[in-house]
Design an enzyme around this catalytic site. Structure first.
Site, PDB file in Angstrom:
ATOM      1  N   VAL A 170      -1.724  -2.763   9.469  1.00 41.05           N
ATOM      2  CA  VAL A 170      -2.172  -1.392   9.749  1.00 41.05           C
ATOM      3  C   VAL A 170      -3.589  -1.164   9.213  1.00 41.05           C
ATOM      4  O   VAL A 170      -4.365  -0.379   9.766  1.00 41.05           O
ATOM      5  CB  VAL A 170      -1.190  -0.353   9.124  1.00 41.05           C
ATOM      6  CG1 VAL A 170      -1.643   1.073   9.412  1.00 41.05           C
ATOM      7  CG2 VAL A 170       0.234  -0.558   9.645  1.00 41.05           C
TER       8      VAL A 170
ATOM      9  N   VAL B  57      -0.564   6.294   4.337  1.00 39.19           N
ATOM     10  CA  VAL B  57       0.094   5.678   5.497  1.00 39.19           C
ATOM     11  C   VAL B  57       1.324   4.895   5.046  1.00 39.19           C
ATOM     12  O   VAL B  57       2.402   5.005   5.638  1.00 39.19           O
ATOM     13  CB  VAL B  57      -0.872   4.751   6.268  1.00 39.19           C
ATOM     14  CG1 VAL B  57      -0.147   4.068   7.423  1.00 39.19           C
ATOM     15  CG2 VAL B  57      -2.081   5.528   6.785  1.00 39.19           C
ATOM     16  N   GLY B  58       1.167   4.115   3.970  1.00 36.26           N
ATOM     17  CA  GLY B  58       2.269   3.271   3.505  1.00 36.26           C
ATOM     18  C   GLY B  58       3.477   4.100   3.086  1.00 36.26           C
ATOM     19  O   GLY B  58       4.617   3.794   3.454  1.00 36.26           O
TER      20      GLY B  58
ATOM     21  N   ASP C 285       2.129  -1.494  -4.550  1.00 31.88           N
ATOM     22  CA  ASP C 285       0.740  -1.031  -4.675  1.00 31.88           C
ATOM     23  C   ASP C 285       0.147  -1.634  -5.934  1.00 31.88           C
ATOM     24  O   ASP C 285       0.870  -2.034  -6.847  1.00 31.88           O
ATOM     25  CB  ASP C 285       0.679   0.504  -4.730  1.00 31.88           C
ATOM     26  CG  ASP C 285      -0.680   1.045  -4.322  1.00 31.88           C
ATOM     27  OD1 ASP C 285      -0.812   1.516  -3.184  1.00 31.88           O
ATOM     28  OD2 ASP C 285      -1.625   0.979  -5.148  1.00 31.88           O
TER      29      ASP C 285
ATOM     30  N   ASN D 120     -11.880  -4.507   2.866  1.00 31.64           N
ATOM     31  CA  ASN D 120     -10.474  -4.647   3.249  1.00 31.64           C
ATOM     32  C   ASN D 120     -10.098  -6.079   3.605  1.00 31.64           C
ATOM     33  O   ASN D 120      -8.929  -6.449   3.486  1.00 31.64           O
ATOM     34  CB  ASN D 120     -10.141  -3.678   4.399  1.00 31.64           C
ATOM     35  CG  ASN D 120     -10.008  -2.253   3.876  1.00 31.64           C
ATOM     36  OD1 ASN D 120     -10.060  -2.011   2.672  1.00 31.64           O
ATOM     37  ND2 ASN D 120      -9.826  -1.301   4.772  1.00 31.64           N
TER      38      ASN D 120
ATOM     39  N   GLY E 235       0.870  -1.176   0.000  1.00 29.61           N
ATOM     40  CA  GLY E 235       0.000   0.000   0.000  1.00 29.61           C
ATOM     41  C   GLY E 235       0.907   1.226   0.000  1.00 29.61           C
ATOM     42  O   GLY E 235       1.586   1.496   0.992  1.00 29.61           O
ATOM     43  N   ALA E 236       0.947   1.913  -1.148  1.00 29.37           N
ATOM     44  CA  ALA E 236       1.841   3.089  -1.275  1.00 29.37           C
ATOM     45  C   ALA E 236       1.042   4.379  -1.100  1.00 29.37           C
ATOM     46  O   ALA E 236       1.437   5.432  -1.573  1.00 29.37           O
ATOM     47  CB  ALA E 236       2.540   3.069  -2.625  1.00 29.37           C
ATOM     48  N   GLY E 237      -0.096   4.273  -0.441  1.00 27.28           N
ATOM     49  CA  GLY E 237      -0.937   5.455  -0.197  1.00 27.28           C
ATOM     50  C   GLY E 237      -0.374   6.293   0.939  1.00 27.28           C
ATOM     51  O   GLY E 237       0.836   6.261   1.216  1.00 27.28           O
TER      52      GLY E 237
ATOM     53  N   HIS F 248      -9.176  -1.046  18.329  1.00 29.64           N
ATOM     54  CA  HIS F 248      -8.928   0.253  17.678  1.00 29.64           C
ATOM     55  C   HIS F 248     -10.262   0.806  17.179  1.00 29.64           C
ATOM     56  O   HIS F 248     -10.498   0.985  15.998  1.00 29.64           O
ATOM     57  CB  HIS F 248      -7.951   0.046  16.515  1.00 29.64           C
ATOM     58  CG  HIS F 248      -7.525   1.321  15.847  1.00 29.64           C
ATOM     59  ND1 HIS F 248      -7.112   2.425  16.544  1.00 29.64           N
ATOM     60  CD2 HIS F 248      -7.440   1.670  14.531  1.00 29.64           C
ATOM     61  CE1 HIS F 248      -6.793   3.386  15.684  1.00 29.64           C
ATOM     62  NE2 HIS F 248      -6.988   2.954  14.464  1.00 29.64           N
TER      63      HIS F 248
END
Ligand code: NAI
Length: 308
Positions: A118, A13-14, A33, A95, A9-11, A175
């Protein structure tokens, strides 16, 4: 030899986590990603930042998993974030499919890795990563408590006018909005918070912490990334540098805190073997009750999973 960290995941957070890890300069980073060119572009930008920030330009962007082979740690941030009006639990079905697919692909090529989850809903996604990876609980766990604790620490620092560095506390449980900020374990420079701030004010800080993620979603239209990315990188440090940090992480409980077969946020000792110990904290009766309520909320979400 440099270590290898894969961030899936390169968004928001990543990418934040990848750059935080790269800046430490002890590991090579692979950013994966599903969007063509996206992780490659982010990696190129981060490699060029290396000249300014002084780390080796060893970040690779990829749309497949060959490059990830032999990773020491896999950080899973792939998946949809919240939009305003959504709870983390609303993301569960979308997800689950993403976390299952990426965990399967990554662990196949890095069977000795430690997996840090995460993606939200975090506690449930840890169950998915555990079921798919079949790794022991010491090596599959989640990031949430460091973030929730960071939020509580910021609010306490502002309330008391003390440095955030001197605020010690723990936020446990799931969480979600029923997370449990542990007031009984909260000190500022060693002085109990209850001696510094009124009960009513503490109640307000606790409440703001519980909905701290939603506060940011309402401001940004999506969820936070600076603190979450840094928090995940702190876990990578603790593992790869064998730091034995005692940090709140989402661990599979097997009777600890009176909870069995459920991922929940608890203090753990993190080192080279992953979770090396689940630390027992003495909780007040009210905190114990809150933890049970949080567990019930997590169980409900886990109940809808296919992989658990
Ligand atoms: P984002 O939308 O910026 O990035 C997610 C990335 O995942 C996107 O680039 C997307 O293309 C990628 N992705 C989707 N499916 C994929 C697949 N099958 N394979 C590889 N990549 C895939 O979202 P953001 O803000 O980075 O959040 C990521 C996740 O982390 C969300 O689920 C969010 O709710 C969660 N989160 C968890 C926190 C925690 O404390 N545990 C804190 C903040 C966010």
């Amino acid at each position: 030899m440099r270590r290898k960290v894969t961030v899936i995941g390169a968004g928001n957070v990543g990418a934040t986590c990848a750059q935080e890890v790269a800046r430490r300069d002890y590991a090579d980073v692979v950013l994966v990603d599903i969007i063509p060119n996206f992780p490659q572009g982010k990696a190129l930008d981060m490699n060029q930042a290396a000249a300014v920030l002084s780390y080796e330009p060893n970040i690779t962007g990829a749309n497949s998993y060959e490059e990830t082979a032999g990773s020491d740690v896999i950080v899973v941030t792939a998946g949809k974030p919240r939009a305003p009006g959504m709870s983390r639990d609303d993301l569960v079905t979308t997800n689950e499919a993403i976390v299952a697919a990426v965990t399967r692909a990554a662990v196949k090529r890095s069977p000795k890795a430690t997996v840090v989850v995460v993606s939200n809903p975090l506690d449930a996604m840890c169950h998915v990563a555990k079921a798919i990876s079949k790794l022991p609980r010491e090596r599959v766990f989640g990031m949430a408590g460091i973030l929730d604790t960071a939020r509580f620490r910021a609010f306490i620092a502002w309330e008391t006018g003390a440095s955030i560095k001197d605020v010690q506390t723990m936020v446990l449980g799931g969480h979600g909005d029923q997370m449990v900020p542990v007031v009984s374990a909260t000190t500022v420079g060693g002085v109990p918070l209850t001696e510094l701030v009124s009960k009513a004010r503490i109640g307000k800080l606790v409440k703001r912490t519980r909905v701290g993620g939603g506060e940011i979603v309402n401001l940004l239209g999506t969820s936070a990334w600076y603190a979450p990315g840094a928090a995940a990188a702190q876990m990578v440090d603790a593992i790869l540098l064998d730091e034995k940090r005692v940090l709140p992480c989402t661990a599979l409980l097997e009777g600890e805190y009176g909870i069995d077969g459920l991922y929940m946020g608890v203090p753990v000792k993190l080192g080279a073997s992953g979770i090396e110990e689940i630390v027992k904290l003495r909780l007040s009766a009210e905190e114990k009750r809150a933890l049970r309520e949080s567990a019930a909320a997590v169980r409900e979400v886990v109940g809808v999973l296919t992989h658990k």
